[in-house]
Write a protein that holds these residues in place. Structure first.
Motif, PDB file in Angstrom:
ATOM      1  N   LEU A  16       1.333  85.370  11.866  1.00 42.09           N
ATOM      2  CA  LEU A  16      -0.458  85.219  13.053  1.00 42.09           C
ATOM      3  C   LEU A  16      -0.077  85.803  13.671  1.00 42.09           C
ATOM      4  O   LEU A  16      -1.038  87.183  14.463  1.00 42.09           O
ATOM      5  CB  LEU A  16      -0.466  84.221  13.648  1.00 42.09           C
ATOM      6  N   ALA A  17       1.028  86.570  14.759  1.00 42.83           N
ATOM      7  CA  ALA A  17       1.277  87.895  15.678  1.00 42.83           C
ATOM      8  C   ALA A  17       1.091  88.917  15.178  1.00 42.83           C
ATOM      9  O   ALA A  17       0.048  89.649  16.014  1.00 42.83           O
ATOM     10  CB  ALA A  17       2.040  87.140  16.055  1.00 42.83           C
ATOM     11  N   ALA A  18       1.712  89.308  13.922  1.00 38.19           N
ATOM     12  CA  ALA A  18       1.363  90.551  13.936  1.00 38.19           C
ATOM     13  C   ALA A  18      -0.121  91.222  13.347  1.00 38.19           C
ATOM     14  O   ALA A  18      -0.105  92.083  14.250  1.00 38.19           O
ATOM     15  CB  ALA A  18       2.046  90.486  12.328  1.00 38.19           C
ATOM     16  N   PRO A  19      -1.079  90.642  12.753  1.00 38.63           N
ATOM     17  CA  PRO A  19      -2.183  91.574  12.777  1.00 38.63           C
ATOM     18  C   PRO A  19      -3.532  91.635  14.390  1.00 38.63           C
ATOM     19  O   PRO A  19      -3.674  92.642  14.306  1.00 38.63           O
ATOM     20  CB  PRO A  19      -3.496  90.574  11.852  1.00 38.63           C
ATOM     21  N   ALA A  20      -2.603  90.272  14.813  1.00 37.33           N
ATOM     22  CA  ALA A  20      -3.478  90.658  16.549  1.00 37.33           C
ATOM     23  C   ALA A  20      -2.202  91.899  17.635  1.00 37.33           C
ATOM     24  O   ALA A  20      -3.247  92.532  18.374  1.00 37.33           O
ATOM     25  CB  ALA A  20      -3.255  89.240  16.867  1.00 37.33           C
ATOM     26  N   PHE A  21      -1.738  92.543  17.076  1.00 36.31           N
ATOM     27  CA  PHE A  21      -0.639  93.588  17.267  1.00 36.31           C
ATOM     28  C   PHE A  21      -0.818  94.828  16.892  1.00 36.31           C
ATOM     29  O   PHE A  21      -0.862  95.645  17.569  1.00 36.31           O
ATOM     30  CB  PHE A  21       0.446  92.729  17.698  1.00 36.31           C
ATOM     31  N   ALA A  22      -1.717  95.012  15.645  1.00 38.25           N
ATOM     32  CA  ALA A  22      -2.070  95.973  15.757  1.00 38.25           C
ATOM     33  C   ALA A  22      -2.785  96.966  16.245  1.00 38.25           C
ATOM     34  O   ALA A  22      -3.482  97.717  15.007  1.00 38.25           O
ATOM     35  CB  ALA A  22      -1.718  95.609  14.222  1.00 38.25           C
ATOM     36  N   GLN A  23      -2.651  97.595  17.235  1.00 33.93           N
ATOM     37  CA  GLN A  23      -3.374  97.938  17.769  1.00 33.93           C
ATOM     38  C   GLN A  23      -2.579  99.470  17.955  1.00 33.93           C
ATOM     39  O   GLN A  23      -1.498  99.263  19.345  1.00 33.93           O
ATOM     40  CB  GLN A  23      -4.638  97.251  19.158  1.00 33.93           C
ATOM     41  N   THR A  24      -3.059 100.452  18.651  1.00 31.10           N
ATOM     42  CA  THR A  24      -2.533 101.354  19.390  1.00 31.10           C
ATOM     43  C   THR A  24      -3.470 102.294  20.295  1.00 31.10           C
ATOM     44  O   THR A  24      -4.169 102.657  20.606  1.00 31.10           O
ATOM     45  CB  THR A  24      -1.432 102.771  18.100  1.00 31.10           C
ATOM     46  N   ALA A  25      -2.533 102.792  21.381  1.00 37.43           N
ATOM     47  CA  ALA A  25      -3.322 103.804  22.616  1.00 37.43           C
ATOM     48  C   ALA A  25      -2.382 104.752  22.603  1.00 37.43           C
ATOM     49  O   ALA A  25      -0.912 104.366  22.536  1.00 37.43           O
ATOM     50  CB  ALA A  25      -3.247 102.520  23.851  1.00 37.43           C
ATOM     51  N   GLY A  26      -2.592 105.893  23.591  1.00 36.93           N
ATOM     52  CA  GLY A  26      -1.781 106.940  23.858  1.00 36.93           C
ATOM     53  C   GLY A  26      -2.772 106.541  25.095  1.00 36.93           C
ATOM     54  O   GLY A  26      -3.187 106.005  25.860  1.00 36.93           O
ATOM     55  N   PRO A  27      -1.775 107.806  25.886  1.00 43.11           N
ATOM     56  CA  PRO A  27      -2.630 108.702  27.514  1.00 43.11           C
ATOM     57  C   PRO A  27      -3.640 108.706  27.609  1.00 43.11           C
ATOM     58  O   PRO A  27      -4.666 109.166  26.772  1.00 43.11           O
ATOM     59  CB  PRO A  27      -1.009 109.169  27.526  1.00 43.11           C
ATOM     60  N   VAL A  28      -4.464 108.418  28.713  1.00 37.87           N
ATOM     61  CA  VAL A  28      -5.314 108.699  29.143  1.00 37.87           C
ATOM     62  C   VAL A  28      -5.605 109.893  29.588  1.00 37.87           C
ATOM     63  O   VAL A  28      -4.692 109.637  31.263  1.00 37.87           O
ATOM     64  CB  VAL A  28      -5.546 107.401  29.585  1.00 37.87           C
ATOM     65  N   GLN A  29      -5.991 110.464  29.522  1.00 39.10           N
ATOM     66  CA  GLN A  29      -6.030 112.310  30.019  1.00 39.10           C
ATOM     67  C   GLN A  29      -7.202 112.007  31.540  1.00 39.10           C
ATOM     68  O   GLN A  29      -8.438 112.457  30.655  1.00 39.10           O
ATOM     69  CB  GLN A  29      -5.820 113.545  29.526  1.00 39.10           C
ATOM     70  N   VAL A  30      -7.096 112.195  31.951  1.00 39.53           N
ATOM     71  CA  VAL A  30      -7.818 111.330  33.526  1.00 39.53           C
ATOM     72  C   VAL A  30      -8.778 113.406  33.375  1.00 39.53           C
ATOM     73  O   VAL A  30     -10.067 113.493  33.750  1.00 39.53           O
ATOM     74  CB  VAL A  30      -7.682 110.555  34.748  1.00 39.53           C
ATOM     75  N   SER A  31      -7.863 114.069  34.090  1.00 44.52           N
ATOM     76  CA  SER A  31      -8.250 115.956  33.876  1.00 44.52           C
ATOM     77  C   SER A  31      -7.434 115.884  32.924  1.00 44.52           C
ATOM     78  O   SER A  31      -6.076 115.845  33.173  1.00 44.52           O
ATOM     79  CB  SER A  31      -7.993 116.034  35.637  1.00 44.52           C
ATOM     80  N   ASP A  32      -7.593 117.880  33.697  1.00 46.81           N
ATOM     81  CA  ASP A  32      -6.391 118.966  33.012  1.00 46.81           C
ATOM     82  C   ASP A  32      -4.970 118.810  32.598  1.00 46.81           C
ATOM     83  O   ASP A  32      -3.604 118.501  32.292  1.00 46.81           O
ATOM     84  CB  ASP A  32      -6.221 120.415  33.369  1.00 46.81           C
ATOM     85  N   ALA A  33      -4.640 118.159  34.653  1.00 48.58           N
ATOM     86  CA  ALA A  33      -3.405 118.169  34.997  1.00 48.58           C
ATOM     87  C   ALA A  33      -2.893 116.312  35.006  1.00 48.58           C
ATOM     88  O   ALA A  33      -1.415 116.261  35.461  1.00 48.58           O
ATOM     89  CB  ALA A  33      -3.394 118.765  36.331  1.00 48.58           C
ATOM     90  N   PHE A  34      -3.901 115.363  34.382  1.00 45.15           N
ATOM     91  CA  PHE A  34      -3.272 113.947  35.864  1.00 45.15           C
ATOM     92  C   PHE A  34      -3.856 113.113  34.173  1.00 45.15           C
ATOM     93  O   PHE A  34      -4.924 113.496  33.081  1.00 45.15           O
ATOM     94  CB  PHE A  34      -4.414 113.461  36.616  1.00 45.15           C
ATOM     95  N   SER A  35      -2.719 111.890  34.102  1.00 46.22           N
ATOM     96  CA  SER A  35      -2.742 111.340  32.956  1.00 46.22           C
ATOM     97  C   SER A  35      -2.259 109.690  33.758  1.00 46.22           C
ATOM     98  O   SER A  35      -1.384 110.247  34.007  1.00 46.22           O
ATOM     99  CB  SER A  35      -2.252 111.740  31.354  1.00 46.22           C
ATOM    100  N   ILE A  36      -2.921 109.382  32.161  1.00 46.12           N
ATOM    101  CA  ILE A  36      -2.589 107.588  32.803  1.00 46.12           C
ATOM    102  C   ILE A  36      -1.656 106.778  31.486  1.00 46.12           C
ATOM    103  O   ILE A  36      -2.632 107.283  30.001  1.00 46.12           O
ATOM    104  CB  ILE A  36      -3.511 106.477  33.108  1.00 46.12           C
ATOM    105  N   ASP A  37      -0.480 106.437  30.663  1.00 45.58           N
ATOM    106  CA  ASP A  37      -0.383 106.127  29.837  1.00 45.58           C
ATOM    107  C   ASP A  37       0.443 104.290  30.275  1.00 45.58           C
ATOM    108  O   ASP A  37       1.072 104.339  30.928  1.00 45.58           O
ATOM    109  CB  ASP A  37       1.349 107.028  29.358  1.00 45.58           C
ATOM    110  N   PRO A  38      -0.713 103.800  30.027  1.00 43.40           N
ATOM    111  CA  PRO A  38      -0.396 101.986  29.781  1.00 43.40           C
ATOM    112  C   PRO A  38       0.879 102.068  29.059  1.00 43.40           C
ATOM    113  O   PRO A  38       1.047 102.567  27.702  1.00 43.40           O
ATOM    114  CB  PRO A  38      -1.741 101.895  29.251  1.00 43.40           C
ATOM    115  N   ILE A  39       2.114 100.975  28.885  1.00 43.65           N
ATOM    116  CA  ILE A  39       2.690 100.301  29.110  1.00 43.65           C
ATOM    117  C   ILE A  39       2.983  98.487  28.281  1.00 43.65           C
ATOM    118  O   ILE A  39       2.188  97.821  29.288  1.00 43.65           O
ATOM    119  CB  ILE A  39       4.034 100.679  29.663  1.00 43.65           C
ATOM    120  N   ILE A  40       2.684  98.495  26.771  1.00 39.47           N
ATOM    121  CA  ILE A  40       2.297  96.991  27.085  1.00 39.47           C
ATOM    122  C   ILE A  40       3.076  96.787  25.307  1.00 39.47           C
ATOM    123  O   ILE A  40       2.677  97.980  24.360  1.00 39.47           O
ATOM    124  CB  ILE A  40       0.822  96.443  26.318  1.00 39.47           C
ATOM    125  N   ALA A  41       3.924  96.312  25.620  1.00 43.26           N
ATOM    126  CA  ALA A  41       5.204  95.237  24.309  1.00 43.26           C
ATOM    127  C   ALA A  41       5.612  94.312  24.412  1.00 43.26           C
ATOM    128  O   ALA A  41       5.575  93.598  25.483  1.00 43.26           O
ATOM    129  CB  ALA A  41       5.879  96.354  24.151  1.00 43.26           C
TER     130      ALA A  41
END
Length: 413
Positions: A16-41
């Protein structure tokens, strides 16, 4: 019957857990020099242990969650990550050692070292340019094959280090140097003095790529302050070489060899010097790999070579009967067959392997026992599914017959 019902419930939860977790995300580019990369595992696992000779067994269903983020500004980054483990089914002993007052020390069950735990897993600052730079703070460190230093990611609570690490590369040469003042163990915040071991820990690693051969030299200088770890204060110097050689367009050979010399150091009360030897190789043809090897952890003067910072589950059988090397040392002769089912498109990454181990002492001509390991792994979406089995049969009373089975689902965003 109870074990069967627990395993069935865990398998249903994983499915049951497998389909719920099947989402991906990458770094959020706030500006050319600054980014935020969420960690969820997360990792949801059922583990069953059967030690009939001792009258013990265990059933554990545990869920690990990690959450945090890495904030990056140009070449500077700050990473913060929390880790929590929940015991959904807790019919197991979480600690293989006394912990006064802990409800997770359950002597009526076999050990499954995945205690419930909430902790700060990583908090680090790094400055790197093209992989060259420095990382300071609580961090994950995996060196080479993790035989000497690793994060023990197999267990639910990760091993990390409070350390300063410098990494550099110049052409074919790589350099890696770490000073750590604390080993944060996998036993977590409820483990009393075994939550962390303090000391002066130095990891030095240098390598060069010479044609198809990767050569590494290493030195591990472990000076523990903690009385529980003084016997693991050691100095180890070694060499490792590995290569993959294409024999034909469809056939390749992989070879790995390593030698190290370990001796007592600083406040270690013992006086000894021992050898470590590894010879490993295999042939791969059309997804099928046949391989084998021999590993020796030597013994001298009643003491044996130890690797207390390693990811030990990767070595000497997955039943984990030799996490601490016996005083008479250990010789592990093994053979393996594995296959990658690349033609099965519905199950990406589908692979299976079987490994056989023969365990003997280094001195004293003692036969410890034999072990079979098997696993099958594949992906459902972005979720990795793993089923694994270990069967150890003791040849003398120094160890005990042990069977283990795991079923798990793991995701990372």
């Amino acid at each position: 019957m109870k074990s069967i019902l627990t395993m069935t419930a865990a398998a249903s939860a994983l499915a049951l857990a497998a389909p719920a977790f099947a989402q991906t995300a990458g770094p959020v580019q706030v500006s050319d020099a600054f980014s935020i990369d969420p960690i969820i595992a997360g990792k949801l696992r059922y583990e069953h242990v059967d030690q009939a000779d001792l009258g013990l067994e265990a059933d554990a269903v545990t869920m690990r969650l990690r959450a945090g983020a890495e904030f990056r500004y140009r070449n500077l980054s700050v990473l913060a990550e929390g880790e929590g483990t929940l015991a959904i089914v807790d019919n197991y002993n979480a600690f293989p050692f006394p912990v006064p007052g802990s409800s997770q020390r359950r002597l009526g069950y076999s050990v499954v070292p995945d205690p419930q735990n909430v902790e700060l897993n990583r908090l680090q600052v790094a400055y790197k340019v093209n992989g060259n730079g420095v990382t300071a703070g609580r961090q994950r460190i995996n060196l080479d094959d993790q035989r000497w230093v690793g994060s023990v990611d197999w267990r639910q609570n990760e091993q990390t280090f409070d350390a300063v690490r410098s990494e550099g590369k110049l052409g074919p040469v790589t350099l890696d140097a770490t000073y750590a003042w604390s080993q944060r163990t996998l036993f977590g915040t409820d483990a009393g003095p075994r939550q962390a071991y303090d000391g002066n820990l130095i990891f030095l690693n240098g390598g060069v790529k010479a044609g198809p051969v990767q050569v590494k030299t290493f030195a591990y200088l472990l000076d523990f302050n903690d009385p529980l770890q003084l016997a693991n204060s050691t100095k180890t110097f070694g060499l490792r070489a590995s290569t993959v050689l294409p024999m034909t367009p469809k056939v390749k050979v992989d070879l790995t060899g390593s030698y190290a010399r370990q001796s007592d150091w600083k406040a270690n009360p013992r006086d000894y010097a021992v050898d470590y030897v590894l010879a490993d190789g295999g042939v791969t043809f059309a997804g099928l790999r046949l391989g084998g090897g021999w590993e020796k952890l030597g013994s001298d003067n009643g003491a044996a070579l130890q690797t207390p910072l390693a990811t030990l589950h990767k070595f000497n059988g997955t039943a984990d009967l030799f996490l601490t090397t016996p005083a008479q040392g250990l010789q592990d002769a093994y053979g393996a067959v594995g296959y990658a089912f690349t033609q099965v498109k519905a199950l990406p990454g589908l692979s299976a392997a079987v490994v056989y181990h023969q365990f003997d002492s280094d001195v004293g001509d003692i036969e410890y026992g034999t072990e079979w390991n098997a696993h099958i792994a594949f992906k459902l979406g972005q979720v990795g599914i793993l089923a694994k089995y270990a069967n150890y049969r003791a040849a003398n009373p120094r160890t005990t017959d042990t069977e283990k089975f795991w079923l798990q689902a793991e995701f990372a965003l």
